[in-house]
Design a protein around this motif. Structure first.
Motif, PDB file in Angstrom:
ATOM      1  N   VAL A 134      25.749 -11.365  25.061  1.00  0.00           N
ATOM      2  CA  VAL A 134      25.139  -9.926  25.410  1.00  0.00           C
ATOM      3  C   VAL A 134      24.986  -9.082  24.378  1.00  0.00           C
ATOM      4  CG1 VAL A 134      25.505  -8.090  27.057  1.00  0.00           C
ATOM      5  CG2 VAL A 134      26.301 -10.180  27.758  1.00  0.00           C
ATOM      6  N   ARG A 135      25.865  -9.042  23.373  1.00  0.00           N
ATOM      7  CA  ARG A 135      25.884  -8.230  22.216  1.00  0.00           C
ATOM      8  C   ARG A 135      26.561  -8.744  21.009  1.00  0.00           C
ATOM      9  NH1 ARG A 135      28.591  -3.308  20.488  1.00  0.00           N
ATOM     10  NH2 ARG A 135      27.130  -1.903  19.690  1.00  0.00           N
ATOM     11  N   VAL A 136      26.222  -8.730  19.726  1.00  0.00           N
ATOM     12  CA  VAL A 136      26.608  -9.108  18.605  1.00  0.00           C
ATOM     13  C   VAL A 136      27.546  -7.907  18.326  1.00  0.00           C
ATOM     14  CG1 VAL A 136      26.222  -9.868  16.348  1.00  0.00           C
ATOM     15  CG2 VAL A 136      24.682 -10.915  17.970  1.00  0.00           C
ATOM     16  N   LEU A 147      23.440 -18.775   9.714  1.00  0.00           N
ATOM     17  CA  LEU A 147      24.750 -18.207  10.463  1.00  0.00           C
ATOM     18  C   LEU A 147      24.494 -17.613  11.791  1.00  0.00           C
ATOM     19  CD1 LEU A 147      25.284 -17.803   7.067  1.00  0.00           C
ATOM     20  CD2 LEU A 147      26.369 -15.769   7.583  1.00  0.00           C
ATOM     21  N   ARG A 148      25.193 -18.272  12.659  1.00  0.00           N
ATOM     22  CA  ARG A 148      24.875 -18.205  14.275  1.00  0.00           C
ATOM     23  C   ARG A 148      26.190 -17.626  14.947  1.00  0.00           C
ATOM     24  NH1 ARG A 148      23.516 -23.823  17.530  1.00  0.00           N
ATOM     25  NH2 ARG A 148      21.880 -23.610  16.353  1.00  0.00           N
ATOM     26  N   TRP A 149      25.843 -16.693  15.590  1.00  0.00           N
ATOM     27  CA  TRP A 149      26.894 -16.113  16.626  1.00  0.00           C
ATOM     28  C   TRP A 149      27.026 -16.987  17.951  1.00  0.00           C
ATOM     29  CZ3 TRP A 149      31.219 -13.430  16.020  1.00  0.00           C
ATOM     30  CH2 TRP A 149      31.619 -12.947  17.170  1.00  0.00           C
ATOM     31  N   HIS A 150      28.217 -17.594  17.988  1.00  0.00           N
ATOM     32  CA  HIS A 150      28.139 -18.670  19.167  1.00  0.00           C
ATOM     33  C   HIS A 150      29.587 -18.741  19.998  1.00  0.00           C
ATOM     34  CE1 HIS A 150      27.388 -22.447  21.230  1.00  0.00           C
ATOM     35  NE2 HIS A 150      28.386 -22.805  20.877  1.00  0.00           N
ATOM     36  N   ASP A 151      29.603 -18.426  20.916  1.00  0.00           N
ATOM     37  CA  ASP A 151      31.005 -18.317  21.923  1.00  0.00           C
ATOM     38  C   ASP A 151      32.105 -17.638  21.137  1.00  0.00           C
ATOM     39  OD1 ASP A 151      30.264 -19.944  23.901  1.00  0.00           O
ATOM     40  OD2 ASP A 151      30.719 -21.755  23.001  1.00  0.00           O
TER      41      ASP A 151
END
Length: 427
Positions: free
Chosen positions: A328-330, A350-354
């Motif tokens: 929903v939001r980093v 660089l990935r925001w994941h779970d």
């Protein structure tokens, strides 16, 4: 078996970052098991509509073969005999069904899958035959445009729209009442998943107009299981099995007359994959046994669709997977961080994941397309874009704005606001 199918579907959802996914397994032509994962709309995963993309082509192929069986058309007839306004009048019906006509992959104009559809006259006028990438029969080159012409041929031979022919001569006899031209709830919303942040972007569900025979339809696991049973067993009300089996004979690139052919566990399966903005689909069945698989998901990417039957029909153990949840939001502490970074000359993603920041090396990624500079053109020599021209679009100062190949637009940032995007920018 129940636990294994659910584990497979859970794994697809988690690893592929799929908002939702539903799947089913057929044994001897009967749907014996269904599973779903993620945010599946409605109470029954077997009855939720997803867009099926190019599986639509298998309906068109059967409609064409019905015309052949009724003596209205021959496979070696030129398409111009039925659709005289096309710039590809000499392409044969068989060449179009098998994607060996030499015509371009996509129609001239904005990416048809994400843009409002155009009428037939406009489609024919824009595609005058100069976009051919090969001689007829030279090599396999997948053409969505070719199936638009086949759908129009069916319409002209039967005196009604290609979809009315599909509904009355194919879907209704087989009891496929949940397969429709436009979505009828419960149905899934299509999404593209932000590559770096894992956020969801709603994709438009366009009526693709004259290009609709290439990928318009919506269906369910239950209906596609019925379609798989027909592909394995035939039905005299629709098409005899002997005719279908001839259509399954692979020509170039393991593709028959409107049907893909894949190998799984020593068996030859027929069917098709599908993709549209926000959706992926897979349907394959073994004509010898009636065993098969169906999978539908509402994500643009995240799944190798032609590998699904080997996975779902196998018996190897499957490790459980924790579900993926869309971002929903980093977090503020990482705002602006997800993306491509360099350590010296080495690129990392660089990935925001779970709820974690993952670092992936880009050095070992799979190659999808290859281009060569030939004179003043950059030409595809391998992959989906073989034969197509890659256009490097530059700004007034000479810097690169974006790339365009066969209506596929590639930008430095997702949906670059300074670049015209087929179908428009997300709201």
């Amino acid at each position: 078996m129940t636990g294994r199918l659910q584990a497979c579907v859970d794994g697809y959802q988690a690893i592929g970052r799929l908002p939702s996914v539903v799947a089913g397994v057929l044994r001897r032509g009967v749907l014996v098991e269904v599973a779903g994962a993620g945010d599946v709309p409605g109470p029954d995963p077997a009855d939720v509509q997803y867009r099926i993309g190019s599986i639509t082509k298998t309906f068109v192929a059967v409609a064409v073969l019905q015309c052949v069986a009724d003596g209205l058309l021959a496979l070696d007839d030129p398409i111009g005999a039925v659709v005289p306004g096309t710039g590809y009048a000499d392409a044969t019906v068989a060449g179009l069904l098998g994607h060996v006509s030499g015509m371009q992959s996509e129609p001239v104009g904005p990416w048809w899958e994400r843009s409002p559809g155009v009428g037939l006259d406009d489609l024919l006028a824009a595609n005058d035959g100069t976009g051919a990438v090969a001689d007829p029969g030279e090599y396999f080159h997948y053409s969505n445009l070719g199936f638009a012409l086949l759908g129009e041929a069916v319409a002209r031979l039967r005196g009604q729209s290609w979809w009315d022919v599909t509904r009355s001569r194919i879907l209704e006899p087989l009891g496929m009442g949940r397969t429709t031209y436009l979505p009828v709830g419960p149905s899934a919303q299509g999404f593209s998943v932000g590559h770096f942040a894992g956020t969801l972007t709603r994709e438009p569900h366009q009526d693709t107009g004259a290009m609709a025979p290439a990928g318009q339809a919506w269906s369910t696991v239950q209906d596609l299981a019925a379609w798989g049973r027909f592909l394995a067993q035939g039905d005299p009300r629709v098409l005899d099995l002997d005719v279908l089996r001839e259509a399954y004979r692979p020509g170039q690139r393991d593709y028959g007359l409107g049907f893909r052919v894949v190998e799984a566990h020593g068996r030859r399966l027929v069917g098709h994959t599908g993709s549209m903005p926000g959706f992926l689909a897979s349907l394959f069945v073994d004509p010898a046994t009636g065993d098969g698989s169906v999978l539908l998901t509402n994500a643009t990417t995240g799944l190798v669709t032609d590998a699904v039957p080997a996975r779902l029909l196998g018996d190897e153990p499957v490790e459980p997977a924790a579900p993926w949840t869309p971002t929903v939001r980093v977090p503020d502490a990482l705002a602006g961080v997800p993306g491509v970074w360099f350590w010296g000359n080495t690129a990392f993603e660089l990935r925001w994941h779970d709820e974690r920041l993952e670092v992936h090396s880009l050095a070992l990624q799979n190659r999808q397309d290859v281009f060569e500079v030939r004179g003043d053109r950059v030409v595809g020599v391998a992959g989906y874009h073989r034969g197509e021209t890659l256009h490097v679009v530059r700004r007034g100062d000479g810097s690169v704005s974006h790339l365009d190949c066969a209506t596929f637009v590639y930008t430095r940032t997702p949906y670059d606001p300074d670049v015209e995007i087929p179908g428009g920018h997300p709201a």
